[in-house]
Design a protein around this motif. Structure first.
Motif, PDB file in Angstrom:
ATOM      1  N   LYS A 277       0.830  -1.210   0.000  1.00 11.63           N
ATOM      2  CA  LYS A 277       0.000   0.000   0.000  1.00 11.63           C
ATOM      3  C   LYS A 277       0.861   1.256   0.000  1.00 11.63           C
ATOM      4  CE  LYS A 277      -4.473  -1.499   1.226  1.00 11.63           C
ATOM      5  NZ  LYS A 277      -5.474  -1.800   2.255  1.00 11.63           N
ATOM      6  N   ALA A 278       1.961   1.208   0.752  1.00  7.95           N
ATOM      7  CA  ALA A 278       2.854   2.363   0.810  1.00  7.95           C
ATOM      8  C   ALA A 278       3.413   2.684  -0.575  1.00  7.95           C
ATOM      9  CB  ALA A 278       3.988   2.093   1.794  1.00  7.95           C
ATOM     10  N   ARG A 279       3.544   1.643  -1.402  1.00  8.92           N
ATOM     11  CA  ARG A 279       4.070   1.868  -2.748  1.00  8.92           C
ATOM     12  C   ARG A 279       2.946   2.039  -3.754  1.00  8.92           C
ATOM     13  NH1 ARG A 279       9.332   0.851  -3.602  1.00  8.92           N
ATOM     14  NH2 ARG A 279       8.803   0.834  -5.812  1.00  8.92           N
ATOM     15  N   ASP A 280       1.722   2.029  -3.242  1.00  9.96           N
ATOM     16  CA  ASP A 280       0.551   2.113  -4.104  1.00  9.96           C
ATOM     17  C   ASP A 280       0.546   0.967  -5.128  1.00  9.96           C
ATOM     18  OD1 ASP A 280      -1.852   3.174  -4.799  1.00  9.96           O
ATOM     19  OD2 ASP A 280      -1.010   4.590  -6.248  1.00  9.96           O
ATOM     20  N   ALA A 281       1.009  -0.174  -4.678  1.00  4.65           N
ATOM     21  CA  ALA A 281       1.123  -1.321  -5.575  1.00  4.65           C
ATOM     22  C   ALA A 281      -0.221  -1.997  -5.745  1.00  4.65           C
ATOM     23  CB  ALA A 281       2.132  -2.309  -5.016  1.00  4.65           C
ATOM     24  N   LYS A 282      -0.570  -2.295  -7.000  1.00  3.41           N
ATOM     25  CA  LYS A 282      -1.840  -2.962  -7.281  1.00  3.41           C
ATOM     26  C   LYS A 282      -1.621  -4.393  -7.775  1.00  3.41           C
ATOM     27  CE  LYS A 282      -4.836   0.523  -6.765  1.00  3.41           C
ATOM     28  NZ  LYS A 282      -3.875   1.408  -6.087  1.00  3.41           N
ATOM     29  N   LYS A 283      -0.449  -4.584  -8.349  1.00  2.00           N
ATOM     30  CA  LYS A 283      -0.209  -5.894  -8.958  1.00  2.00           C
ATOM     31  C   LYS A 283       1.065  -6.523  -8.414  1.00  2.00           C
ATOM     32  CE  LYS A 283      -2.663  -4.999 -13.179  1.00  2.00           C
ATOM     33  NZ  LYS A 283      -2.586  -4.688 -14.599  1.00  2.00           N
ATOM     34  N   ILE A 284       0.878  -7.744  -7.964  1.00  2.00           N
ATOM     35  CA  ILE A 284       2.007  -8.463  -7.389  1.00  2.00           C
ATOM     36  C   ILE A 284       2.273  -9.715  -8.200  1.00  2.00           C
ATOM     37  CG2 ILE A 284       2.675  -9.856  -5.391  1.00  2.00           C
ATOM     38  CD1 ILE A 284       1.539  -7.838  -3.633  1.00  2.00           C
ATOM     39  N   ILE A 285       3.537  -9.979  -8.435  1.00  4.09           N
ATOM     40  CA  ILE A 285       3.884 -11.256  -9.062  1.00  4.09           C
ATOM     41  C   ILE A 285       4.587 -12.086  -8.004  1.00  4.09           C
ATOM     42  CG2 ILE A 285       6.150 -10.546  -9.986  1.00  4.09           C
ATOM     43  CD1 ILE A 285       3.758 -12.413 -12.196  1.00  4.09           C
ATOM     44  N   LYS A 286       4.241 -13.365  -7.963  1.00  3.91           N
ATOM     45  CA  LYS A 286       4.796 -14.196  -6.896  1.00  3.91           C
ATOM     46  C   LYS A 286       5.654 -15.334  -7.426  1.00  3.91           C
ATOM     47  CE  LYS A 286       2.696 -15.556  -3.242  1.00  3.91           C
ATOM     48  NZ  LYS A 286       1.736 -16.563  -2.759  1.00  3.91           N
TER      49      LYS A 286
ATOM     50  N   ALA B 255       4.211  -5.856 -13.067  1.00 10.60           N
ATOM     51  CA  ALA B 255       4.110  -6.021 -11.615  1.00 10.60           C
ATOM     52  C   ALA B 255       4.815  -4.902 -10.846  1.00 10.60           C
ATOM     53  CB  ALA B 255       4.677  -7.371 -11.209  1.00 10.60           C
ATOM     54  N   ASP B 256       4.157  -4.461  -9.774  1.00 14.73           N
ATOM     55  CA  ASP B 256       4.730  -3.405  -8.930  1.00 14.73           C
ATOM     56  C   ASP B 256       5.644  -4.010  -7.874  1.00 14.73           C
ATOM     57  OD1 ASP B 256       3.033  -1.379 -10.129  1.00 14.73           O
ATOM     58  OD2 ASP B 256       1.393  -2.348  -9.040  1.00 14.73           O
ATOM     59  N   VAL B 257       5.273  -5.206  -7.435  1.00 17.14           N
ATOM     60  CA  VAL B 257       6.014  -5.844  -6.355  1.00 17.14           C
ATOM     61  C   VAL B 257       6.201  -7.321  -6.691  1.00 17.14           C
ATOM     62  CG1 VAL B 257       5.869  -6.577  -3.915  1.00 17.14           C
ATOM     63  CG2 VAL B 257       5.177  -4.265  -4.557  1.00 17.14           C
ATOM     64  N   GLY B 258       7.340  -7.861  -6.339  1.00 20.69           N
ATOM     65  CA  GLY B 258       7.550  -9.305  -6.457  1.00 20.69           C
ATOM     66  C   GLY B 258       7.647  -9.916  -5.066  1.00 20.69           C
TER      67      GLY B 258
END
Lengths: 265, 219, 484
Positions: free
Chosen positions: C102-111, C199-202
Motif C-alpha cells: 500500500k505504501a508503494r501504491d502497488a496494485k499488482k504483485i507477481i509471486k 508487476a509493482d512488487v515481487g
C-alpha cells in the motif's frame, strides 16, 4: 534408524525365544519352524513361559502407559545373558529400538537397554550368527519375498531373506515391483485408515502376483496376515507363508507341512 | 513490529534446550575432488549438456568468429552486450554492419523494459567461472552486465575461460573468497536453460528464462 | 479460522474421494515412481549417508544458534540495505506485506513459489486488500487458475495430467486445447511475461538465509523466481525463521541434498543469491528489498527437544515422494499446506491437534520418509510422539502440543486397558489364547474394516505355547522311557 554398525555375538549355546503374540496365536508353525532351525544349529532354545506380547500395538497407538504395563513384567524373563531371538522384524524392532525410549528415566532403563542390545530378529540371527547352511529338498518353485518395513528399515536386514532363499537350489526368487514399499498393515492403521490400507495391500498383492510368484514369504506375521488375507478374499491363487515356515519345510524330505498352519493363508 | 521481534527472540532464547549436541560439519564430502583441468572441463561439459546447455570449445582468439557463426546459425538478429567489459570491447571492435545489431544495456530497466522483454533476441555475458561437478556457470551481474541480461532474452551466450573451472561449488566460493570479501547485489549459479516439469513431469525449456544457453569455452 | 483450516478436519471423506478417483491415483503413482527413481540415480556413486549427516549437522548447528543467527542475519541485511520485518503469526506477516504494497501504491504483485505464503494464505489477504497476486511458477500458476491449493510442495500441480491442464488453460486463458507440453508452457510464458513487466512488487520465498553474509538464496528451475526478485521495483521475500544458516559454505551440502532429494537433479537451473537492493549505478533489480521473518508456531516447536527436529526441514518433498500413503491419496486429502509425512509432523504444531487429529495415525510407520530425509529428521519417531500426544497416552511424559488428548476416547482407552490387563498377566493371556484357539471356528468372519478387504485371520488350532508344552511332555516321557 537401523544401527550404523551391528556387532553380532558369537554363536551361543543357548538363546531365549520370544515368540510374539501373532506367532503364538495365528502362526505357531512359524515359531516351531524357528525353534527347530535353531535346534538344528545345535542351539538350546529356552522359551520363557510367561511371555505374551511385545507391547507394540499399544505403543504404536500412543498408549505408552499400557505398553509399559505389558512389557514391565516381561523384562525379567531373560535373566541369563543369552541372545533373545524373535521371529518378527517388527517385534524385534520394538524391543531393540523402542524399549530403551519407553523406559528412559524409569528404574527399568538399564534393564530395557540391556535387553534391547541382545535382541535379534531370527532370520538375521540364523544367517549372521549361526551361519546357517540350508539344503533344499523341495520341488522347484517361484517365490517372492516381502520384507517388512521394520525388518528392512528398523532392523536393516533387507538382504537377509533373499540370502537365505538363495541357498535353496530349487527356489527361484522373483522380485516384485516396488518391493521396498509397505504392504499397508501398520497394526491398528489397517483398521483406523482402512481404505488407505486396503489400497496399499491391493497394490502389494497384485505386484507379488504380477511377479509370477506362486508363493510369497515374509519376515512378519502382520504383513502375512494382511497380504495373504487379501489374496484369500480376492481368491488369488498365490499362497503366503512366514519365511521360517518355508525354510523349515524346504529342509524336510517328506511330511512337509508343520501341523496347524493357521491364519487362513 | 519490534514487539514481534523481541517476543520471537525471547521465546527462542528461553526455550532453547541445553542439550543441543551439534556434530562437526565435515565439508570434505562436498569440497574435495581430484580432477585435473582437462577432467574438470570434460565433466563441466558433460553435466551442462545433460541439462540442454550447449558447449563450444574455442581458441581464445577465435571466439568472436565462432559467435558470429552461431548467431547466423540461430538466425539471431540482435545481441545485447556490455559496452565496457574487455571481451565486449573486443567483440565490438571486430563487428561490422552486416552482422546482427549490437544492443547495449545503458539505461535503467524502467526506461526500456518493454523493449528488453519484447525485442531482444539474445545476450552475451561473461562469467566468473564454472563448477565442474554440477555443470554450473557462476555469474555476478554488475553495472555492465545487469541481472536481467542473462534472464530475459530467449538466448543467452556465456563466455567461460577454461582455466576458471572449479571442481565444486565449495571450492569456487572459498577460492574466490565470497564470504570474506562480501557478496554482490546478486550472485548466480546457472546450470542450463530455464526449464519446468510442472506439467505431468514433462520437461519443457524456456518457460520463463532463456530457452537456449550457449557456452563458449575459451581455451 | 479460514475455510482452508476448517477443511483439515475432514480427513476421512477426502481420503475416500481421492481413493475413488482413479485419475488422481494414476497421476500420483506415476509421478512418485518417477521421482523416486530420479532421486536414486542422482545420488548414485555419492556417499549419501555422509552427505545426509553433513546436512543434518549444518541444520542442527543453525538451530542451536537460531536467535543469534537471526540477529546476525538481520544486522547484515540492514547494513546492505534490505529491510527486515518480524511476524509472530501468518496474519501479521500478511499485514506487513499488505502495508508495504500500500505504501508503494502497488496494485499488482507477481509471486515466486513460497510455501510459507501458502501457509499464511497471503493471496487471500492481498485480494481482500484489493491487490492482485499472481503466481508465476508454472505449477502454482496452474493451481491458481484452478482455484486450488498445491498438492505437493515442490510440484504444486502434480495431481493434474496434461489433458486436465490443457482444458483448464483453455477455459481460463483461451489457449487452444493441446497435448503439447511445449505449447502449453509457451502460452503460459507469454501470459506471464506481460505480468512480470507490469508487476509493482515481487513476492518470493527463501530456501536458505545466510547469516554470515546477509544473503537470501532461492533455488529454482524456471527463472520465474529470478524475474520476481529482479523485474519489479520492490521485492518482498518471506520466510520461516528456521531457514537461516550460519555460513555461506553451509549452503553447499544443503543445495546438493535439496535438488537431488526433491527432483533428482544434481543442481537446479538457477541458484539465486540476493544480498542487497539495486546499488547506485546498477541498472536493474528492485530498489527496495524486504525480508519478512515469520514465526507462526515455529518458536514454540523450538522449545521441544524432540519436535524441534521438524525445523531442520529444507522442504525437498522427498518424504512425500516416498510415502505410500501420500502416493495413494495425494496432497489435497491432507487438507494442510504441507502434506505428506512432513505435514503430519509439522501441521499439528501450526494448527493444533484438534484440527489435525487424524494425521499422526495416518501412517504405517513404514519409515520410508525417515530413510530418505536429507537432513535425517526422525519422522516416524515424531509421528509416534504425536500419536501419544493425541491420546495423552504417557503419564511419565505429559503432552504439550496444543489440542493434545483430542483423540482420547473412552471406548478406546477401555479397550487398551483390557488389552494390557490380559497381556500383563501371563496366566490370563494363556487362558485367553487357548480359548481363542478352541473357539476358532466360531469366530466372526467379519471384522469391520479389516474384512472389507481381507479374510478374517483364524487362530491356529493350538497356540505355539500349547504345542511347546505338549512337546515338552513328550520329551519328558521319552526320557523316562529311555531311562526305564
Amino acid at each position: 534408524m537401523s544401527d550404523a554398525i551391528k556387532v553380532y555375538p558369537d554363536k551361543p549355546k543357548k538363546v531365549y525365544f520370544y515368540a510374539t503374540c501373532l506367532v503364538d496365536i495365528f502362526y505357531p508353525d512359524a515359531g516351531m519352524a524357528g525353534i527347530q532351525l535353531l535346534e538344528r544349529e545345535g542351539i538350546e532354545v529356552v522359551f520363557p513361559k510367561n511371555q505374551t506380547c511385545c507391547g507394540q500395538p499399544a505403543y504404536s497407538s500412543g498408549f505408552n502407559d499400557q505398553a509399559r504395563e505389558v512389557i514391565l513384567p516381561q523384562l525379567s524373563l531373560f535373566p541369563e545373558d543369552y541372545p533373545v531371538v524373535v521371529p518378527s522384524g517388527s517385534c524385534a524392532g520394538m524391543m531393540r529400538k523402542h524399549y530403551p525410549e519407553l523406559f528412559a528415566g524409569t528404574p527399568q532403563q538399564s534393564q530395557a537397554q540391556a535387553l534391547a542390545k541382545r535382541t535379534w530378529e531370527l532370520t538375521d540371527f540364523l544367517l549372521q550368527v549361526c551361519k546357517i547352511q540350508l539344503q533344499d529338498q523341495g520341488e522347484p518353485i517361484k517365490v517372492a519375498m516381502h520384507t517388512s518395513c521394520s525388518a528392512r528399515r528398523e532392523m536393516g536386514i533387507a538382504e537377509v531373506g533373499p540370502k537365505l532363499l538363495s541357498q535353496l537350489g530349487q527356489v527361484e526368487l522373483v522380485e516384485q515391483a516396488r518391493s521396498a514399499e509397505c504392504c499397508g498393515f501398520g497394526g491398528t492403521f489397517a483398521v483406523r485408515h482402512e481404505e488407505i490400507s486396503g489400497a496399499m495391500v491391493q497394490d502389494k498383492a497384485e505386484a507379488l502376483q504380477a511377479a509370477g510368484a506362486e508363493h510369497f514369504v515374509t519376515t512378519d506375521c502382520g504383513c502375512l496376515m494382511n497380504i495373504a488375507g487379501y489374496a484369500d478374499k480376492q481368491k488369488m491363487p498365490m499362497k503366503g507363508q512366514h519365511i521360517l515356515s518355508f525354510l523349515w519345510e524346504r529342509l524336510q524330505t517328506e511330511g512337509k507341512t508343520p501341523e496347524n498352519a493357521g491364519g487362513r493363508s | 513490529m519490534n514487539q514481534a521481534r523481541s517476543n520471537i527472540l525471547k521465546r527462542l532464547r528461553e526455550g532453547r534446550k541445553e542439550s543441543f549436541g551439534v556434530p562437526v560439519s565435515d565439508f570434505s564430502l562436498v569440497r574435495d575432488r581430484n580432477w585435473n583441468a582437462a577432467e574438470k572441463l570434460d565433466l563441466f561439459q558433460q553435466k551442462i549438456e545433460s541439462v540442454q546447455g550447449e558447449v563450444h570449445r574455442v581458441a581464445a582468439d577465435r571466439w568472436v568468429a565462432e559467435l558470429i557463426r552461431l548467431l547466423a546459425e540461430k538466425k539471431i538478429s540482435n545481441l545485447l552486450v556490455s559496452d565496457r567489459k574487455k571481451p565486449a570491447l573486443e567483440l565490438r571492435e571486430q563487428w561490422h554492419e552486416e552482422l546482427p545489431q549490437l544492443l547495449s544495456y545503458q539505461r535503467p530497466i524502467e526506461d526500456w523494459k518493454s523493449e528488453l522483454f519484447n525485442q531482444v533476441d539474445a545476450s552475451l555475458t561473461t562469467s566468473r567461472g564454472a563448477i565442474a561437478e554440477t555443470g554450473t556457470l557462476i555469474l555476478w551481474p554488475d553495472e555492465d552486465e545487469p541481472r536481467l541480461m542473462s534472464l530475459v532474452p530467449p538466448v543467452h551466450f556465456v563466455l567461460l575461460e577454461a582455466d576458471q573451472i572449479y571442481s565444486t561449488f565449495y571450492q569456487a566460493m572459498s577460492e574466490q573468497g565470497w564470504a570474506s570479501q562480501g557478496m554482490p547485489t546478486n550472485a548466480l549459479l546457472i546450470s542450463g536453460p530455464s526449464k519446468t516439469a510442472d506439467i505431468e513431469q514433462t520437461l519443457a525449456y524456456g518457460v520463463h528464462g532463456p530457452a537456449e544457453l550457449i557456452i563458449l569455452v575459451l581455451e | 479460522m479460514t475455510s482452508a483450516q476448517e477443511a483439515v478436519q475432514e480427513f476421512h471423506p477426502r481420503v475416500h474421494a481421492a481413493l475413488e478417483n482413479t485419475q488422481i491415483r494414476t497421476n500420483f503413482r506415476r509421478a512418485m515412481d518417477g521421482l523416486m527413481g530420479k532421486r536414486l540415480a542422482a545420488f548414485d556413486g555419492m556417499d549419501l549417508e555422509g552427505l545426509r549427516d553433513l546436512g543434518a549437522a549444518v541444520r542442527l548447528r543453525a538451530l542451536s544458534r537460531l536467535p543469534e543467527l537471526l540477529e546476525q542475519l538481520e544486522s547484515n541485511l540492514q547494513k546492505q540495505g534490505i529491510q527486515v520485518h518480524w511476524a509472530e503469526t501468518g496474519d501479521q506477516a500478511c499485514e506487513i506485506i499488505t502495508k508495504i504494497c500500500k505504501a508503494r501504491d502497488a496494485k499488482k504483485i507477481i509471486k515466486g513459489k513460497s510455501m510459507v505464503s501458502e501457509e499464511m494464505e497471503l493471496n487471500h489477504h492481498l485480494e481482500e486488500a484489493g491487490i492482485e497476486a499472481l503466481e508465476s511458477d508454472l505449477g502454482e500458476y496452474i493451481v491458481q487458475l484452478a482455484k486450488e491449493t498445491p498438492s505437493h510442495i515442490i510440484m504444486p500441480a502434480i495431481h493434474k495430467n496434461t489433458d486436465e491442464i490443457s482444458e483448464l488453460m483453455h477455459e481460463k486463458t483461451g489457449t487452444q486445447r493441446s497435448k503439447d507440453v511445449d505449447y502449453l508452457t509457451a502460452s503460459a510464458r507469454q501470459q506471464l511475461r506481460e505480468k512480470f513487466m507490469q508487476a509493482d512488487v515481487g513476492v518470493s520465498g527463501v530456501n536458505f538465509a545466510v547469516a554470515e553474509t546477509g544473503t537470501l538464496c532461492l533455488v529454482e528451475n524456471e527463472g520465474n523466481g529470478r524475474l520476481t526478485t529482479t523485474a519489479p521495483a520492490c521485492h518482498i521475500a518471506v520466510t520461516g525463521i528456521e531457514k537461516v544458516v550460519e555460513k555461506l559454505e553451509d549452503v553447499t551440502p544443503l543445495l546438493s541434498l535439496l535438488t537431488r532429494s526433491a527432483t533428482g537433479q544434481h543442481i537446479t537451473t538457477y541458484f539465486n543469491m540476493i544480498s542487497s537492493p539495486r546499488k547506485a549505478g546498477e541498472k536493474d533489480g528492485p530498489e527496495e528489498v524486504h525480508l519478512v521473518l515469520v514465526d507462526s508456531g515455529r518458536s514454540s516447536i523450538y522449545q521441544d527437544e524432540e519436535l524441534l527436529d521438524t525445523l531442520r526441514c529444507i522442504r525437498c518433498g522427498a518424504c512425500m515422494n516416498h510415502c505410500p500413503v501420500y502416493t495413494r491419496v495425494g496432497g489435497h486429502a491432507y487438507g494442510t499446506t504441507y502434506p505428506g509425512p512432513i505435514g503430519k509432523i509439522l501441521m499439528p504444531h501450526l494448527l493444533g491437534l484438534e484440527k489435525t487429529q487424524d494425521l499422526p495415525s495416518a501412517s504405517t510407520l513404514c519409515g520410508a520418509c525417515g530413510e530418505v530425509c536429507p537432513v535425517k529428521i526422525p519422522i516416524p519417531k515424531l509421528l509416534q510422539r504425536l500419536r501419544k500426544e493425541a491420546v495423552d497416552g504417557d503419564s511419565l511424559r505429559p503432552s504439550v502440543v496444543q489440542g493434545h488428548g483430542i483423540k482420547r476416547r473412552k471406548l478406546e482407552v477401555l479397550a487398551w486397558k483390557g488389552w494390557s490387563l490380559i497381556h500383563a498377566r501371563p496366566g490370563l493371556y494363556r487362558l485367553a489364547t487357548s480359548v481363542l484357539s478352541r473357539v476358532r471356528s466360531l469366530l466372526p468372519s467379519k471384522l469391520g474394516g479389516w474384512t472389507r478387504y481381507r479374510s478374517a485371520p483364524k487362530p491356529a488350532a493350538k497356540t505355539l505355547q500349547q504345542q511347546l508344552r505338549e512337546r515338552q511332555k513328550l520329551a519328558v516321557a521319552a526320557n523316562k522311557g529311555g531311562q526305564a
